[in-house]
Design an enzyme around this catalytic site. Sequence first.
Site, PDB file in Angstrom:
ATOM      1  CB  ALA A 150     -22.800  13.917  21.889  1.00 14.93           C
ATOM      2  CG  HIS A 226     -13.241  11.127  20.343  1.00 17.94           C
ATOM      3  ND1 HIS A 226     -13.587  10.060  21.138  1.00 17.94           N
ATOM      4  CD2 HIS A 226     -14.347  11.456  19.640  1.00 17.94           C
ATOM      5  CE1 HIS A 226     -14.858   9.748  20.915  1.00 17.94           C
ATOM      6  NE2 HIS A 226     -15.332  10.570  20.010  1.00 17.94           N
ATOM      7  CG  ASP A 284     -15.523  14.963  17.654  1.00 22.32           C
ATOM      8  OD1 ASP A 284     -16.274  14.680  16.704  1.00 22.32           O
ATOM      9  OD2 ASP A 284     -15.756  14.636  18.825  1.00 22.32           O
ATOM     10  CG  LEU A 317     -17.546  18.303  26.432  1.00 26.88           C
ATOM     11  CD1 LEU A 317     -16.128  17.809  26.660  1.00 26.88           C
ATOM     12  CD2 LEU A 317     -17.536  19.747  25.956  1.00 26.88           C
ATOM     13  N   GLY A 319     -19.065  17.222  20.462  1.00 28.62           N
ATOM     14  CA  GLY A 319     -18.117  17.662  19.462  1.00 28.62           C
ATOM     15  C   GLY A 319     -17.464  18.972  19.887  1.00 28.62           C
TER      16      GLY A 319
END
Length: 397
Positions: A150, A226, A284, A317, A319
């Site tokens: 993102a 992540h 996140d 996605l 976050g």
Amino acid sequence: MMSEDRLTIIGGTVVTEAGSIEKGYIQIEAGKIVSFGKWEEGVQKDGDETITLPPGCWILPGMIDVHIHGADGADTMDASEESLERIARALPREGSTAFLATTMTQAPAAIEQALQVAGAWMEAGVVSGGAECLGIHLEGPFISAKRAGAQPLEHIHPPDVELFRRWQALSGNHIRLVTLAPEEPGGMELIAHLRGTGVIASIGHSDASYVQVVEAIEAGASHITHLFNGMRGFHHRDPGVVGAAWLREELGVEIIPDGIHSSEDSLLLTYKQVGPERLVLITDAMRAKCLHDGTYDLGGQRVTVGGREARLSDGTLAGSILPMHEGALRMQRVAACSWDEIARMTALNAARELGISDRKGSIAVGKDADLAVWGANGEIVLTICRGKVAYRRPASA
């Protein structure tokens, strides 16, 4: 709100690095833990404020979220002290007592403004009874376009030591962690610079091969951003970033335990392979955390929040809206891990990586009184930030 210069908490099981103490107590003075133990050995003094916990509670160190963009309608990239304070005051509801204000890939001017505001806000030290901002996590723009997720493609920038020097100066030297792609031109040089200046170099949004990750570790990389998301995955001929995270003990490994960014089977696999000694649970989270489903902004991008997911218009996605305590409970349920291990993965590991375990990350005499009290059903009952009651669960909740 009561005065908490001196505060005694009675009841609950106190989780320490040396083990758990049933029917315990913790005594706090001037924001520090001054004693703890079994309540029969209690040392309550005249004039203490006392909080007696309901049955079945567990007292853990306050959680440290090293990767959070926003909450409660606010975002670090708002470049607003009001937004940062809003985040700091929202986090104790989920048991988080400290965080890194996380930026994202944007135009240099927008990043610079966010860094300047966050640095000045931290220097002012204005938040009382909220989570402590320990520094800034610079996520991008030094990342791979192949693994942008993102992060807006148009603002990606090659790793650049001189640009980072400028940004660190603008922040007042408050950048503590940088997510970057080591395989990009200039990546290894930036990692070496970060290591030399005491900043954590984290591999993320990266298409690096396993060999390139090993080279990055040798240059000074010590963290993975992540896990699974925004990186080259595991392949039996090239274990990639994921394989390196599993195998290389030099690396602290973030994971978002929402069951969306990584399936529960992947959470269990990672717990078994990486172990609680290296895992760092994060959220996140973006600004929609604590709010209702709807449409929100993330770095100038339209994000739709529905159910438990936040996605861009193309389905990517964007976050999470995960409360930290819910993620910790999911990991506990999936991996059948102990409260001691939850304390490690939500607090101690992050504190050690940040070099602040002398004052945060566990319950010990002399450390900051950052505490999260969990109820018998996994709810956050009480959060103490540096000796102040920052959240108390309403009796009717």
